[in-house]
Design a protein around this motif. Structure first.
Motif, PDB file in Angstrom:
ATOM      1  N   GLU A  86      58.341  19.048  60.406  1.00 42.39           N
ATOM      2  CA  GLU A  86      58.118  18.670  61.800  1.00 42.39           C
ATOM      3  C   GLU A  86      58.650  17.257  62.043  1.00 42.39           C
ATOM      4  OE1 GLU A  86      54.223  18.101  64.665  1.00 42.39           O
ATOM      5  OE2 GLU A  86      54.133  19.550  63.022  1.00 42.39           O
ATOM      6  N   CYS A 125      61.704  30.023  63.236  1.00 42.29           N
ATOM      7  CA  CYS A 125      61.232  28.699  63.656  1.00 42.29           C
ATOM      8  C   CYS A 125      61.811  28.253  64.995  1.00 42.29           C
ATOM      9  CB  CYS A 125      61.564  27.663  62.585  1.00 42.29           C
ATOM     10  SG  CYS A 125      63.327  27.515  62.248  1.00 42.29           S
ATOM     11  N   THR A 138      59.284  27.523  67.708  1.00 45.69           N
ATOM     12  CA  THR A 138      58.514  26.322  67.390  1.00 45.69           C
ATOM     13  C   THR A 138      59.329  25.079  67.716  1.00 45.69           C
ATOM     14  OG1 THR A 138      57.364  27.496  65.615  1.00 45.69           O
ATOM     15  CG2 THR A 138      57.296  25.088  65.554  1.00 45.69           C
ATOM     16  N   ILE A 139      60.602  25.102  67.367  1.00 45.88           N
ATOM     17  CA  ILE A 139      61.485  23.972  67.674  1.00 45.88           C
ATOM     18  C   ILE A 139      61.607  23.797  69.186  1.00 45.88           C
ATOM     19  CG2 ILE A 139      63.864  23.123  67.520  1.00 45.88           C
ATOM     20  CD1 ILE A 139      63.941  24.495  64.708  1.00 45.88           C
ATOM     21  N   TYR A 199      55.814  22.086  57.463  1.00 52.84           N
ATOM     22  CA  TYR A 199      57.150  22.675  57.552  1.00 52.84           C
ATOM     23  C   TYR A 199      57.302  23.455  58.851  1.00 52.84           C
ATOM     24  CZ  TYR A 199      58.195  21.473  52.745  1.00 52.84           C
ATOM     25  OH  TYR A 199      58.450  20.774  51.608  1.00 52.84           O
ATOM     26  N   VAL A 200      58.415  23.228  59.506  1.00 54.42           N
ATOM     27  CA  VAL A 200      58.782  23.993  60.696  1.00 54.42           C
ATOM     28  C   VAL A 200      59.669  25.155  60.258  1.00 54.42           C
ATOM     29  CG1 VAL A 200      60.060  23.910  62.868  1.00 54.42           C
ATOM     30  CG2 VAL A 200      58.605  22.005  62.217  1.00 54.42           C
ATOM     31  N   CYS A 201      60.618  24.867  59.374  1.00 54.41           N
ATOM     32  CA  CYS A 201      61.550  25.875  58.866  1.00 54.41           C
ATOM     33  C   CYS A 201      61.359  26.000  57.358  1.00 54.41           C
ATOM     34  CB  CYS A 201      62.980  25.450  59.186  1.00 54.41           C
ATOM     35  SG  CYS A 201      64.237  26.554  58.505  1.00 54.41           S
ATOM     36  N   SER A 202      60.761  27.100  56.954  1.00 51.27           N
ATOM     37  CA  SER A 202      60.529  27.290  55.520  1.00 51.27           C
ATOM     38  C   SER A 202      61.802  27.732  54.798  1.00 51.27           C
ATOM     39  CB  SER A 202      59.398  28.295  55.286  1.00 51.27           C
ATOM     40  OG  SER A 202      59.695  29.517  55.912  1.00 51.27           O
ATOM     41  N   ALA A 255      67.890  24.124  60.430  1.00 49.21           N
ATOM     42  CA  ALA A 255      66.665  24.799  60.870  1.00 49.21           C
ATOM     43  C   ALA A 255      67.009  25.816  61.956  1.00 49.21           C
ATOM     44  CB  ALA A 255      65.658  23.793  61.395  1.00 49.21           C
ATOM     45  N   GLY A 256      66.538  27.040  61.786  1.00 46.39           N
ATOM     46  CA  GLY A 256      66.752  28.084  62.770  1.00 46.39           C
ATOM     47  C   GLY A 256      68.013  28.899  62.559  1.00 46.39           C
TER      48      GLY A 256
END
Length: 80
Positions: free
Chosen positions: A11, A41, A44-45, A2-5, A34-35
């Motif tokens: 991912e 995240c 990370t993105i 997971y990138v965004c929990s 996401a974000g």
């Protein structure tokens, strides 16, 4: 992984959106959310996207590039 929990974005989903043309964290957010909650995240993105090919980014880079030699304007004499 997971990138965004917050929204359960993986991912692979980010990579899929990037392959479909999303080349900024904001575009990934529009496609997947996401974000957009805690923002944890976003870095990370950004790292996943890197400095890959992005039409808009290429336009911005061209606008910011320094002009090395300017041609004289049409119809105006060159300065001596």
């Amino acid at each position: 992984m997971y990138v965004c929990s917050c929204f359960g974005v993986t991912e692979q989903q980010v990579k899929d959106h990037a392959a479909a043309g999303a080349c900024t964290p904001r575009q990934i957010a529009s496609a997947s959310k996401a974000g957009t909650d805690c923002g944890g995240c976003v870095r990370t993105i950004q790292a996943m996207l890197g400095r890959g090919a992005c039409p808009r980014r290429e336009l911005l880079d061209r606008k910011q590039a320094p002009v090395t030699a300017a041609a004289p304007a049409a119809g105006l004499p060159e300065a001596a």
